[in-house]
Write a protein that holds these residues in place. Structure first.
Motif, mmCIF file in Angstrom:
data_model
loop_
_atom_site.group_PDB
_atom_site.id
_atom_site.type_symbol
_atom_site.label_atom_id
_atom_site.label_comp_id
_atom_site.label_asym_id
_atom_site.label_seq_id
_atom_site.Cartn_x
_atom_site.Cartn_y
_atom_site.Cartn_z
ATOM 1 N N ASN A 1 -70.692 52.650 -101.655
ATOM 2 C CA ASN A 1 -71.035 54.225 -102.331
ATOM 3 C C ASN A 1 -70.717 55.230 -101.485
ATOM 4 O OD1 ASN A 1 -73.939 52.616 -104.419
ATOM 5 N ND2 ASN A 1 -71.679 52.600 -104.586
ATOM 6 N N PHE A 2 -70.582 55.091 -100.424
ATOM 7 C CA PHE A 2 -70.306 56.264 -99.648
ATOM 8 C C PHE A 2 -69.202 57.041 -100.196
ATOM 9 C CE2 PHE A 2 -69.139 59.049 -95.929
ATOM 10 C CZ PHE A 2 -70.203 59.167 -95.225
ATOM 11 N N THR A 3 -68.218 56.502 -100.683
ATOM 12 C CA THR A 3 -67.042 57.247 -101.380
ATOM 13 C C THR A 3 -67.762 58.328 -102.699
ATOM 14 O OG1 THR A 3 -65.936 54.929 -100.950
ATOM 15 C CG2 THR A 3 -64.956 57.029 -102.418
ATOM 16 N N VAL A 4 -68.730 57.464 -103.401
ATOM 17 C CA VAL A 4 -69.213 58.294 -104.643
ATOM 18 C C VAL A 4 -69.952 59.537 -104.052
ATOM 19 C CG1 VAL A 4 -70.765 58.050 -106.588
ATOM 20 C CG2 VAL A 4 -69.594 56.014 -105.698
ATOM 21 N N GLY A 5 -70.574 59.287 -102.890
ATOM 22 C CA GLY A 5 -71.285 60.548 -102.133
ATOM 23 C C GLY A 5 -70.249 61.617 -101.851
ATOM 24 N N HIS A 6 -69.241 61.089 -101.479
ATOM 25 C CA HIS A 6 -68.027 61.960 -100.895
ATOM 26 C C HIS A 6 -67.558 62.765 -102.188
ATOM 27 C CE1 HIS A 6 -64.590 63.619 -98.943
ATOM 28 N NE2 HIS A 6 -63.758 62.773 -99.895
ATOM 29 N N GLY B 1 -74.390 53.636 -99.242
ATOM 30 C CA GLY B 1 -73.128 53.234 -98.935
ATOM 31 C C GLY B 1 -73.067 52.725 -97.267
ATOM 32 N N VAL B 2 -73.817 53.535 -96.573
ATOM 33 C CA VAL B 2 -73.919 52.987 -94.988
ATOM 34 C C VAL B 2 -74.679 51.690 -94.991
ATOM 35 C CG1 VAL B 2 -75.094 53.602 -92.856
ATOM 36 C CG2 VAL B 2 -73.788 55.387 -94.294
ATOM 37 N N LEU B 3 -75.667 51.416 -96.048
ATOM 38 C CA LEU B 3 -76.478 50.355 -95.796
ATOM 39 C C LEU B 3 -75.578 49.122 -96.419
ATOM 40 C CD1 LEU B 3 -79.926 51.464 -97.162
ATOM 41 C CD2 LEU B 3 -79.279 50.894 -94.861
ATOM 42 N N SER C 1 -74.464 46.029 -93.983
ATOM 43 C CA SER C 1 -74.540 44.459 -94.732
ATOM 44 C C SER C 1 -73.397 43.782 -94.489
ATOM 45 C CB SER C 1 -75.356 44.575 -96.198
ATOM 46 O OG SER C 1 -75.660 43.375 -96.565
ATOM 47 N N TRP C 2 -72.187 44.267 -95.101
ATOM 48 C CA TRP C 2 -71.119 43.668 -95.036
ATOM 49 C C TRP C 2 -70.577 43.199 -93.657
ATOM 50 C CZ3 TRP C 2 -68.184 47.113 -98.900
ATOM 51 C CH2 TRP C 2 -68.912 47.197 -100.094
ATOM 52 N N VAL C 3 -70.748 44.073 -92.950
ATOM 53 C CA VAL C 3 -70.242 43.891 -91.225
ATOM 54 C C VAL C 3 -71.202 42.823 -90.673
ATOM 55 C CG1 VAL C 3 -69.902 45.198 -89.085
ATOM 56 C CG2 VAL C 3 -68.915 46.259 -91.271
ATOM 57 N N ALA C 4 -72.391 43.022 -90.882
ATOM 58 C CA ALA C 4 -73.338 41.956 -90.296
ATOM 59 C C ALA C 4 -72.790 40.480 -90.899
ATOM 60 C CB ALA C 4 -74.756 42.497 -90.673
ATOM 61 N N GLY C 5 -72.226 40.325 -91.902
ATOM 62 C CA GLY C 5 -71.973 39.117 -92.426
ATOM 63 C C GLY C 5 -72.907 38.437 -93.262
ATOM 64 N N ALA D 1 -80.086 45.977 -100.532
ATOM 65 C CA ALA D 1 -80.272 47.199 -99.354
ATOM 66 C C ALA D 1 -80.261 48.545 -100.124
ATOM 67 C CB ALA D 1 -79.441 46.985 -98.194
ATOM 68 N N ALA D 2 -79.192 48.540 -100.970
ATOM 69 C CA ALA D 2 -78.740 49.642 -101.559
ATOM 70 C C ALA D 2 -79.653 50.140 -102.805
ATOM 71 C CB ALA D 2 -77.240 49.656 -102.099
ATOM 72 N N ALA D 3 -80.460 49.246 -103.306
ATOM 73 C CA ALA D 3 -81.084 49.438 -104.725
ATOM 74 C C ALA D 3 -82.052 50.722 -104.828
ATOM 75 C CB ALA D 3 -81.976 48.199 -105.142
#
Lengths: 189, 463
Positions: B338-343, B399-401, B405-409, B418-420
């Protein structure tokens, strides 16, 4: 002739410059990559799968689901890195830019169950409690007949009107067949 | 050099231009309300997915309606309204061929109405951002664009000044670039398989950078000096920004498909020139802020100027953020989130919408002699500013969260959980933005020229 005083010259340079840049950066590369052949063994979709794909496009599933695996550790759960040959037969290719839901490039292998997929399409919360995916109840029929024709979807109580049986329409079956067909072809070594 | 402050005008000048400009504003305002409504429904649904369960309001269908309406409706109408006025003013002639521009307006409206109908029914070209519309609608929109462009170009051609003021460089450039871009995006000959994606990256990026950005900059090169009552800091910087914007912006679309099978050299070129984008961005930003330098007391008392300068700041922030997002290392964490949406909201709202509002509030009361009360403008500003800031902050954190989360696997649903909470805050911000748009619509009413009144002629300072 000066760009400051001649609007024809100004427009000509702006238009010509943009056209040259666009040709170099977009049109020529597009001509080049569209020639890349499909992966070996990649076949055209059968009729049901093609109908399912059309529904996937119609409902805008690609707004939230990519079909584009990057060759990175973070994307490893979704399959191997996507290659150009994966998309050679696709119109339009569904790489996508958002993953509000997971990538589906290889979901046919990850989640092959017809029953799970049907329940999930009817109401995702019935199988994934905190999912935010929309349900698609308009692809299902509510039957009051205890033993209706067609594929009965075992939707748990609380996620459907009381006393009805949920039956998948042909459209729902097509959509599931499409999702099941999403299996990355093995690449020739 | 001609300056934006020249204002000797032919007698009886521009009543028609004003009416036409306002017709574009009215439709822009209406499309803003419609587009906002669709945005709100989408935001609500991401938090309460079982709200409004109906095929015509399904998330996948209304998301492209929201983007199409705010881009091709609100932003384009408002900017064209302003641009028609600017080309006429700076060329010191009446708008040429106003019938053509008016025709363009109706073609655009027809395209947008059919866009809502078709997208609601799921008749779409699929998830190809900003070109979801089927080709007959795109053709309608394209012909409308050409008609508007003809009017603008003819106006500049008939100018009574010798020089072409820099605003008109940007505005005429925008029209001819967008027409070319639209054509390239819809021609099918090179779009099989991955060819489609090469064009997609190029199109979705260039549509922002060579349509909205130059229209805003062209408007501001007229509006800011006019509102401050002094010339632009550097005309040459404006010209430098024009050419570098065209050169760099055109080359960087592939950065939307980093790590994809799109040729690696194309991705690297895109990342490289994304850094180059800092030249036009800071040339423009610096030029506007240096123009405002020394006028801070005036800025502090003027919400129109504050709107404009927030917009300029949004331009700098969004563009710099875009450059950073293009790097491969950042892409791993931020892409697909969602970082893209913020951008995109920082760019289209923090930059484009704020600049539009500032220019409207700054210019229109001077020419119609009518304006909303300062309190009403400040209410619009604070609702839009706080709501927009909350929206952008919340969705960027989401988006950061997600990325973390994805990078943490973790399992995928962990990123949704996390994003909700952030999606809820985003919705709160969205409602504040929507409220500000209602205030804006009312303010628009208070600015409109009174029909058949001689007072609409010439320039007036509001009482």
């Amino acid at each position: 002739m000066s760009l400051h005083t001649d609007h024809r010259a100004l427009l000509g340079v702006a238009f010509g410059g943009f056209l040259i840049l666009s040709t170099i950066i977009a049109v020529l590369p597009a001509f080049e990559v569209e020639k890349i052949p499909p992966n070996q063994g990649l076949a055209a979709a059968n009729a049901a799968v093609a109908r399912g794909r059309a529904l996937y496009v119609k409902e805008g599933c690609g707004v939230c689901h990519t079909q584009f695996v990057r060759n990175l550790p973070v994307d490893a759960p979704y399959g191997r890195g996507s290659v150009a040959g994966d998309y050679a037969l696709e119109d339009p290719p569904l790489l996508g830019t958002q993953r509000t839901g997971p990538d589906l490039a290889n979901v046919g292998r990850r989640q092959p169950s017809e029953t799970w997929n049907l329940i999930h399409l009817y109401n995702p919360r019935a199988v994934v409690p905190t999912s935010v995916m929309p349900g698609y109840p308009w692809y299902f029929e509510e039957s009051i007949d205890a033993d209706p024709d067609g594929t009965i979807v075992p939707v748990p109580d609380g996620f459907k009107p009381a006393g009805v049986t949920i039956v998948a329409t042909e459209a729902a079956m097509d959509l599931v067949r499409y999702l099941q067909s999403l299996q990355q072809a093995e690449l020739a070594p | 050099m001609s300056t934006a402050n020249d204002r000797e005008l032919p007698a009886g000048h521009e009543i028609d231009t004003q009416r036409l400009m306002f017709a574009f504003f009215w439709w822009g305002g209406i499309w803003l309300l419609v587009g906002t409504l669709y945005g709100l429904i989408a935001a609500v649904k991401l938090y309460w997915p079982d709200a409004f369960v109906h095929p015509l309001l399904s998330f996948g269908r209304i998301r492209p309606i929201h983007t199409s309406i705010v881009l091709f409706g609100w932003s384009s109408f408002a900017l064209v309204g302003l641009a028609l006025f600017v080309v006429s003013r700076t060329s010191k002639v009446n708008l040429a061929l106003p019938q053509a521009a008016r025709l363009g307006m109706w073609l655009w409206n027809a395209a947008l109405v059919t866009a809502i109908v078709t997208l609601s029914l799921g008749i779409s070209r699929g998830p190809q951002e900003y070109r979801e519309l089927i080709w007959p609608i795109a053709l309608l929109y394209g012909v409308g664009l050409a008609a508007i462009g003809v009017s603008m170009i003819a106006t500049v051609a008939r100018r009574t000044t010798s020089e072409i003021y820099v605003s008109n460089w940007y505005i005429l450039g925008a029209v001819c670039w967008m027409a070319t871009l639209f054509t390239i995006a819809y021609l099918p000959f090179y779009q099989d398989g991955l060819g489609n994606i090469v064009i997609q990256g190029y199109y979705m990026h260039t549509a922002v950078g060579l349509w909205f950005t130059p229209l805003v900059l062209g408007t501001l090169y007229y509006a800011l000096p006019r509102m401050l009552g002094k010339p632009i800091y550097s005309y040459a910087l404006g010209v430098l920004g024009f050419w570098t914007n065209m050169l760099f912006y055109t080359l960087i679309g592939a950065h939307h498909f980093i790590f994809s099978p799109v040729p690696w050299w194309l991705q690297t070129t895109a990342i490289l020139f994304s850094v180059g984008m800092m030249v036009p961005v800071w040339a423009g930003t610096g030029n506007f802020f240096l123009t405002a330098r020394g006028s801070w007391p005036a800025v502090r008392r003027s919400y129109p100027l504050i709107f404009v300068l927030v917009g300029v700041w949004g331009y700098a922030l969004a563009s710099t953020q875009g450059t950073i997002e293009a790097f491969r290392s950042a892409n791993i964490y931020w892409h697909f989130t969602n970082f893209t949406v913020g951008h995109s909201h920082l760019a289209m709202y923090g930059f484009v919408a704020f600049a539009i509002w500032g220019a409207m509030y700054g210019l229109v009361p001077r020419i119609t002699g009518r304006g909303p009360s300062p309190a009403a403008i400040s209410l619009h500003f604070w609702l839009a500013f706080l709501g927009g800031s909350l929206y952008i902050t919340a969705i960027s954190i989401a988006g950061v969260l997600q990325g973390a989360s994805w990078v943490a696997g973790e399992s995928f649903i962990a990123s949704v959980d996390a994003a909700a909470p952030m999606w809820l805050w985003r919705t709160v911000g969205g409602f504040m933005m929507a409220a500000s748009h209602v205030v804006f619509f009312i303010n628009l009413w208070h600015m409109q020229p009174l029909t058949d009144s001689p007072a609409v002629m010439g320039e007036r300072v509001p009482a």
